[in-house]
Motif scaffolding. Sequence first.
Motif, mmCIF file in Angstrom:
data_model
loop_
_atom_site.group_PDB
_atom_site.id
_atom_site.type_symbol
_atom_site.label_atom_id
_atom_site.label_comp_id
_atom_site.label_asym_id
_atom_site.label_seq_id
_atom_site.Cartn_x
_atom_site.Cartn_y
_atom_site.Cartn_z
ATOM 1 N N ALA A 165 -0.291 16.389 8.967
ATOM 2 C CA ALA A 165 -0.322 16.460 10.427
ATOM 3 C C ALA A 165 -0.048 15.055 10.948
ATOM 4 C CB ALA A 165 -1.694 16.933 10.893
ATOM 5 N N ILE A 194 0.549 9.437 10.502
ATOM 6 C CA ILE A 194 -0.450 10.347 9.918
ATOM 7 C C ILE A 194 -1.853 9.745 9.941
ATOM 8 C CG2 ILE A 194 1.216 11.505 8.405
ATOM 9 C CD1 ILE A 194 -0.493 9.904 6.128
ATOM 10 N N GLY A 254 -6.283 3.530 8.294
ATOM 11 C CA GLY A 254 -6.542 4.808 7.633
ATOM 12 C C GLY A 254 -7.327 5.808 8.474
ATOM 13 N N MET A 273 -7.150 12.815 15.593
ATOM 14 C CA MET A 273 -6.749 14.206 15.314
ATOM 15 C C MET A 273 -7.534 15.230 16.137
ATOM 16 S SD MET A 273 -5.898 14.586 11.374
ATOM 17 C CE MET A 273 -4.341 14.064 10.755
ATOM 18 N N SER A 308 -4.877 8.644 -3.955
ATOM 19 C CA SER A 308 -6.285 8.228 -4.026
ATOM 20 C C SER A 308 -6.846 7.888 -2.645
ATOM 21 C CB SER A 308 -6.420 7.029 -4.951
ATOM 22 O OG SER A 308 -5.683 5.942 -4.447
ATOM 23 N N ARG A 309 -6.015 7.359 -1.759
ATOM 24 C CA ARG A 309 -6.549 6.991 -0.439
ATOM 25 C C ARG A 309 -6.894 8.237 0.374
ATOM 26 N NH1 ARG A 309 -3.145 2.153 -0.990
ATOM 27 N NH2 ARG A 309 -1.396 3.057 0.101
ATOM 28 N N THR A 310 -6.097 9.268 0.214
ATOM 29 C CA THR A 310 -6.407 10.532 0.890
ATOM 30 C C THR A 310 -7.688 11.124 0.309
ATOM 31 O OG1 THR A 310 -4.080 10.896 1.337
ATOM 32 C CG2 THR A 310 -5.478 12.848 1.356
ATOM 33 N N THR A 323 -10.594 9.345 1.771
ATOM 34 C CA THR A 323 -10.864 9.827 3.135
ATOM 35 C C THR A 323 -11.626 11.154 3.063
ATOM 36 O OG1 THR A 323 -8.863 8.793 3.964
ATOM 37 C CG2 THR A 323 -9.797 10.494 5.341
ATOM 38 N N LEU A 367 -3.925 11.399 -7.639
ATOM 39 C CA LEU A 367 -3.131 10.387 -8.332
ATOM 40 C C LEU A 367 -3.775 9.028 -8.115
ATOM 41 C CD1 LEU A 367 0.440 11.553 -7.289
ATOM 42 C CD2 LEU A 367 -0.864 12.198 -9.293
ATOM 43 N N THR A 368 -4.065 8.347 -9.197
ATOM 44 C CA THR A 368 -4.680 7.021 -9.087
ATOM 45 C C THR A 368 -4.560 6.266 -10.398
ATOM 46 O OG1 THR A 368 -6.681 5.816 -8.471
ATOM 47 C CG2 THR A 368 -7.012 7.839 -9.740
ATOM 48 N N ARG A 369 -4.569 4.951 -10.275
ATOM 49 C CA ARG A 369 -4.631 4.110 -11.480
ATOM 50 C C ARG A 369 -5.998 3.457 -11.568
ATOM 51 N NH1 ARG A 369 -0.030 3.446 -8.601
ATOM 52 N NH2 ARG A 369 1.812 4.379 -9.570
ATOM 53 N N ARG A 370 -6.902 3.873 -10.675
ATOM 54 C CA ARG A 370 -8.255 3.299 -10.661
ATOM 55 C C ARG A 370 -9.264 4.304 -11.221
ATOM 56 N NH1 ARG A 370 -9.618 2.397 -4.844
ATOM 57 N NH2 ARG A 370 -8.009 3.930 -4.387
ATOM 58 N N ALA A 376 -1.053 17.277 -0.300
ATOM 59 C CA ALA A 376 -1.803 17.069 0.946
ATOM 60 C C ALA A 376 -1.662 15.637 1.471
ATOM 61 C CB ALA A 376 -3.273 17.394 0.694
ATOM 62 N N GLY A 378 -1.288 11.211 0.795
ATOM 63 C CA GLY A 378 -0.702 10.669 2.009
ATOM 64 C C GLY A 378 0.777 10.368 1.839
ATOM 65 N N VAL A 379 1.145 9.318 2.530
ATOM 66 C CA VAL A 379 2.552 8.974 2.623
ATOM 67 C C VAL A 379 3.103 8.557 1.267
ATOM 68 C CG1 VAL A 379 4.148 7.333 3.637
ATOM 69 C CG2 VAL A 379 2.282 8.246 4.978
ATOM 70 N N ALA A 380 2.364 7.729 0.550
ATOM 71 C CA ALA A 380 2.851 7.195 -0.722
ATOM 72 C C ALA A 380 3.222 8.345 -1.660
ATOM 73 C CB ALA A 380 1.770 6.314 -1.344
HETATM 74 N N1 NAP Z 1 -2.482 13.249 8.840
HETATM 75 C C1 NAP Z 1 -2.513 13.831 7.667
HETATM 76 O O1 NAP Z 1 -2.196 15.011 7.504
HETATM 77 C C2 NAP Z 1 -2.927 13.030 6.478
HETATM 78 C C3 NAP Z 1 -2.744 13.579 5.203
HETATM 79 C C4 NAP Z 1 -3.107 12.819 4.102
HETATM 80 C C5 NAP Z 1 -3.636 11.555 4.286
HETATM 81 N N2 NAP Z 1 -3.806 11.072 5.547
HETATM 82 C C6 NAP Z 1 -4.333 9.714 5.737
HETATM 83 O O2 NAP Z 1 -3.385 8.768 5.268
HETATM 84 C C7 NAP Z 1 -4.086 7.658 4.708
HETATM 85 C C8 NAP Z 1 -3.705 7.353 3.246
HETATM 86 O O3 NAP Z 1 -2.362 7.534 2.999
HETATM 87 P P1 NAP Z 1 -1.571 6.560 2.058
HETATM 88 O O4 NAP Z 1 -0.157 6.979 2.134
HETATM 89 O O5 NAP Z 1 -1.899 5.167 2.423
HETATM 90 O O6 NAP Z 1 -2.188 6.794 0.602
HETATM 91 P P2 NAP Z 1 -2.178 8.013 -0.452
HETATM 92 O O7 NAP Z 1 -0.810 8.539 -0.673
HETATM 93 O O8 NAP Z 1 -3.253 8.970 -0.118
HETATM 94 O O9 NAP Z 1 -2.670 7.213 -1.751
HETATM 95 C C9 NAP Z 1 -1.872 6.200 -2.299
HETATM 96 C C10 NAP Z 1 -2.416 5.863 -3.651
HETATM 97 O O10 NAP Z 1 -2.183 6.917 -4.584
HETATM 98 C C11 NAP Z 1 -2.041 6.388 -5.877
HETATM 99 N N3 NAP Z 1 -0.746 6.791 -6.445
HETATM 100 C C12 NAP Z 1 0.377 7.101 -5.779
HETATM 101 N N4 NAP Z 1 1.346 7.498 -6.655
HETATM 102 C C13 NAP Z 1 0.779 7.459 -7.877
HETATM 103 C C14 NAP Z 1 1.235 7.762 -9.199
HETATM 104 N N5 NAP Z 1 2.481 8.206 -9.439
HETATM 105 N N6 NAP Z 1 0.380 7.604 -10.237
HETATM 106 C C15 NAP Z 1 -0.881 7.181 -10.010
HETATM 107 N N7 NAP Z 1 -1.364 6.867 -8.801
HETATM 108 C C16 NAP Z 1 -0.536 7.009 -7.752
HETATM 109 C C17 NAP Z 1 -2.182 4.891 -5.770
HETATM 110 O O11 NAP Z 1 -3.593 4.719 -5.911
HETATM 111 P P3 NAP Z 1 -4.428 3.626 -6.701
HETATM 112 O O12 NAP Z 1 -4.344 2.416 -5.839
HETATM 113 O O13 NAP Z 1 -5.783 4.239 -6.706
HETATM 114 O O14 NAP Z 1 -3.822 3.465 -8.056
HETATM 115 C C18 NAP Z 1 -1.788 4.645 -4.324
HETATM 116 O O15 NAP Z 1 -2.321 3.464 -3.808
HETATM 117 C C19 NAP Z 1 -5.548 8.020 4.692
HETATM 118 O O16 NAP Z 1 -6.149 7.393 5.779
HETATM 119 C C20 NAP Z 1 -5.552 9.491 4.890
HETATM 120 O O17 NAP Z 1 -6.689 9.951 5.566
HETATM 121 C C21 NAP Z 1 -3.460 11.781 6.641
#
Ligand code: NAP
Length: 188
Positions: free
Chosen positions: A13, A20, A25, A30, A61-63, A66, A87-90, A124, A126-128
């Motif tokens: 969303a 997003i 974060g 919403m 992992s950031r999602t 959250t 997905l995470t490396r932590r 679900a 996030g962006v990454a």
């Molecule tokens: N509006 C919406 O619908 C919506 C939906 C989802 C999220 N959100 C919000 O968006 C924000 C976070 O989004 P974001 O894009 O910054 O982060 P994200 O995609 O949720 O998480 C990114 C993390 O995922 C891990 N990662 C990604 N690819 C990987 C892989 N191939 N292998 C292992 N680990 C992998 C890494 O974590 P590590 O650093 O742990 O290794 C990376 O730092 C949050 O505030 C969340 O609440 C909003």
Amino acid sequence: MANTDSHVTIHMAASLDGFIARKDGRVDWMETSDEFASGDTMDPGFVQEFLKTIDCYVMGSRTYETALGFESKGLGWAYGDKPTFVLTRRDLPRTRETVEFYTGDLTEFVNRRLRPTFRSIWFAGGVAVSSECLRLGLADEVRYSILPILIADGIRFFEKLDRDIALHLAEVKAYKNGLVALRYEVRK
Ligand SMILES: NC(=O)c1ccc[n+]([C@@H]2O[C@H](COP(=O)([O-])OP(=O)(O)OC[C@H]3O[C@@H](n4cnc5c(N)ncnc54)[C@H](OP(=O)(O)O)[C@@H]3O)[C@@H](O)[C@H]2O)c1
């Protein structure tokens, strides 16, 4: 081998200006309070039935963090009892048996691990993670729910796509609360 019956959906969303989350974060924006008189009603029964059709969730992992934050505030766990792959490396806390962590190649994971087992695979965010899924050509569908608000700055819906990705608009629905749900099929 990939299960040809399986389907990978990215759903997020976003504000009308394409964010997003805020830069830090937060997703406090919403909770909007619009009214669109001729919109559809989001029937809770229908939503429950729809959620049953999702077989597993994948998220960054950031999602996940959250989601844990929401849960600790008493707002519940949004992913029910469905397998949820983070997905995470932590080393992150695992608060329920349905959560599993994965590090490594996303194509291998989706095609060899998820597709043979699950029919409806739901990214679900996030962006990454969603952007990586699209870049690697793993997504079949993008669902974009636009909320009636502008927040001017934040985390963009998609980042660093290295090419254009053509979409087919498959469905548009507008709801009474001002949310517009767009469903696109990724043109292969
Ligand atoms: N509006 C919406 O619908 C919506 C939906 C989802 C999220 N959100 C919000 O968006 C924000 C976070 O989004 P974001 O894009 O910054 O982060 P994200 O995609 O949720 O998480 C990114 C993390 O995922 C891990 N990662 C990604 N690819 C990987 C892989 N191939 N292998 C292992 N680990 C992998 C890494 O974590 P590590 O650093 O742990 O290794 C990376 O730092 C949050 O505030 C969340 O609440 C909003």
